[in-house]
Design an enzyme around this catalytic site. Sequence first.
Site, PDB file in Angstrom:
ATOM      1  N   CYS B 160       6.601  28.863  23.059  1.00 27.03           N
ATOM      2  CA  CYS B 160       7.251  29.375  24.275  1.00 27.03           C
ATOM      3  C   CYS B 160       8.722  29.027  24.383  1.00 27.03           C
ATOM      4  CB  CYS B 160       6.497  28.881  25.492  1.00 27.03           C
ATOM      5  SG  CYS B 160       4.728  29.200  25.344  1.00 27.03           S
ATOM      6  N   HIS B 293      11.876  26.133  33.347  1.00 30.29           N
ATOM      7  CA  HIS B 293      10.779  26.738  32.588  1.00 30.29           C
ATOM      8  C   HIS B 293       9.682  27.117  33.598  1.00 30.29           C
ATOM      9  CE1 HIS B 293       8.439  27.748  29.130  1.00 30.29           C
ATOM     10  NE2 HIS B 293       7.540  26.805  29.318  1.00 30.29           N
ATOM     11  N   HIS B 328       4.866  34.573  32.293  1.00 31.55           N
ATOM     12  CA  HIS B 328       5.408  33.785  31.187  1.00 31.55           C
ATOM     13  C   HIS B 328       5.400  34.671  29.942  1.00 31.55           C
ATOM     14  CE1 HIS B 328       6.544  30.860  28.435  1.00 31.55           C
ATOM     15  NE2 HIS B 328       5.559  29.985  28.518  1.00 31.55           N
TER      16      HIS B 328
END
Lengths: 353, 398, 85
Positions: B160, B293, B328
Amino acid sequence: MAHCYINGVGCVSTQDTSDYKIFLETQHELTENIVRVHKPNYRDFIKPAMIRRMANGVKNGVVASAIALKEANIKMPEAIITGTGMGCTIDSGKFLKNIIDNKEQFLTPTAFIQSTHNTVGGQIALGLQCKAYNVTYVHKATSFEASLVDALLMINDNETNILVGGVDEIGDYSVRLHQLIGLVKNQETLSNGLLQSNSKGVVYGEGAQFFALENQKKETTYAELIDVEIYDNIDESEIHNKLLQFLKTNGLAIADVDLVVLGNNGDVKFDFIYNNLQDNLLKSTQQIYYKHLSGEYHTASSFGLWIAAQICKIQEIPKFLKLNNKEVATIKNVLLYNQYLGENHSFTLLRSC
Amino acid sequence: MSKGVAVTGMGIISSIGNNVEENYQSLISKKQGISKIKKIQTIHKNVIKVGEINYTNEALIELLKLSDSNNYSRTAMLGEIAAKEAVKNANITDINKYKTGLISATSVGGMDMTERYFYSQFEETKNRKYIASHDAGDSSKKIAKSLGITDFVSTISTACSSSANAIMLGARLIRAGKIDRVIVGGSDCLSKFTINGFKTLMILSETDCKPFDANRTGLNLGEAAAFLVLESDEVVKKENKKVLAYVSGYANANDAYHQTASSENGEGATLAMQKALKVAKINPKAIDYVNAHGTATPNNDQSESRALINVFGTKVPDFSSTKAYTGHTLAAAAAIEAVYAILAIQHKVIFPNLNFETPIAETALVPKTEVTKKEIQHVLSNSFGFGGNCSTLIFSKA
Amino acid sequence: MENLKQELKAKIIENLNLEDFKVEDIEDNDPLFGDGLGLDSIDALELIVMLDKDYGIKISDPKKGKEIFESIQTMAQFIMDNKTK
């Protein structure tokens, strides 16, 4: 410009490469079309609690990295850079098969977690408790070379030591797919040797090669890594000029190259690219190849670098690597050229110390 | 002294818009892009909430004018759309006038097609074309070819945080003078592989995700692609380029704590932010906005909150996570959030952290929940991933 | 209950790939996590799926796993109390 030295190497390959001397004695040309690694004793290197979830590629990467670091006597690298063309294909194949076979039910996380491309780099960091820079390059047959490019940038940016490696593993599902589209040779065509196979596809291999790079020369130094350049999708006709340009950037001409390490893999469709260089531009240069020993995989060129580093140090070229009869007294400048499927061209320049 | 590496173009496609302008409009009108799965053939269709891009694959093929025999994964198509917008936005007409590279990032690559034809490709030859487009590098190769980039092309996959590392490498290559111009970013499409994978980790929220909320229940996945054009000072000068912002700081550190989870004290994240500030040569106080994040998993937001306090002490800057808008988007997350960071600088605005109600008790951090006008000099953007990968980028006003 | 405990020990060794352990190495009250068998949060997720698949018990909050998977004893008791198949 800072200098970048290869001070430690670790190699897990289809041959017994635990030691270069053993390799010289036991090496053999591969005769099967799909070849797995000569397994090291994993438990000598990895704790039982960590090993139980690791697929082969991860284990091989961890072992090769440990050997390289130990040889260079580095406890904690300042960067861990990994190249892998196909990533953790065993676990991604496993998780995918579970999804399809179980119709997306009762799935467990382990294979998914281990399937991410950065598993090898992550597990090395976890094992060393290394909190430094950690990146994984996943670009086909230049995955390893991109890692080297990054490592050279790091050394020039004043880092003192870097762990860099290439690793790929054979996954059953992906190798079957690659067989379907003709990327793997038929075994029968290999009886006269890789370069005489006159067939499409390659010998499908796997392996893990790691290198401890430092900005200081020391007793264990193999060679200096001078430069690396990647050309992703240039025309075959441009390679000649790109090669000369790469040498020129580094103050060299063809005559200064003492040895060229080529990535010939016996694929009748694409080996002509190497052959054209061999017969023309590199005609007077001593030439060797290695994929008859390592097999082909996206990071097989890291096996080529392992060989080249050993040759720089020992100053002797084993017969079984030779493509021609040219010889020079001292081997100083070594050029590596690799491509796969006519793409992902790379040049790497080493210098003996 | 250079201010950093110039950003001269950007492009994006996400569930809140098919280009930069549409994304901006959604951000300032609090229009999120999370809904139940519609397009992917999965048992979780109409159940699990994700940030899906409106275009079908057929529509994308038409948009890109691909031939019937193309073997593009959805990842490659999304990537090509965003990369082309970025190049156009940078007014580049002759890509090879300068030494130009491409660094992309992806985690799934061509998995969407491989999972679709998992068994059938053994029987039917027509679906075998996707075998060669499975690997992570394939989408980058296609994007590079469509832009005419032939030399330095690479792909990064660090879960990620992937595209943060692509942007970082691009900036470093330019700073080192190895390259004049580089297109950097990432692309990830939704796939059964990732949806089921994150489900096994039990970190998917059944509702719209609530970053930094005490009662957050996990993340929503999303799909997206975004690219930036980075150019050297020489190119900017010669071409009299408009600079959108500068990449002034970057860093990557490893948490080395757990294969998937972040450490409770956020050590890796702390290191990444501190190193990035050092590269940018600025004080923590100079940061005007943090694009966190903020995935909305219990673990990430707790760990990141702690890291923010580690770095900024009692004066944590205005911050928000835009994950509640887009979901995400994995390897693309850092790239789309880079676009959002630059939009924040350009438009002098902080984008809200949607769905937030109650602060996490132990850290008590409260994100910005409304569109907030503010002069912004420096934005810090975080991206963390499996394998302990923590990356931070800092963007600064031109 | 005794059979179930043996069954669980064998399944844990098999599913979690604990190559160094045999069924007889695991005592009913040994802690499964931390110092005992050394299981971690990923193993807990594996065990949650096992409960669902083999015993029809659904657990939606992974945090609950901590108490249930304390030992073979607690796990067996939980299964006896909650199983649907």
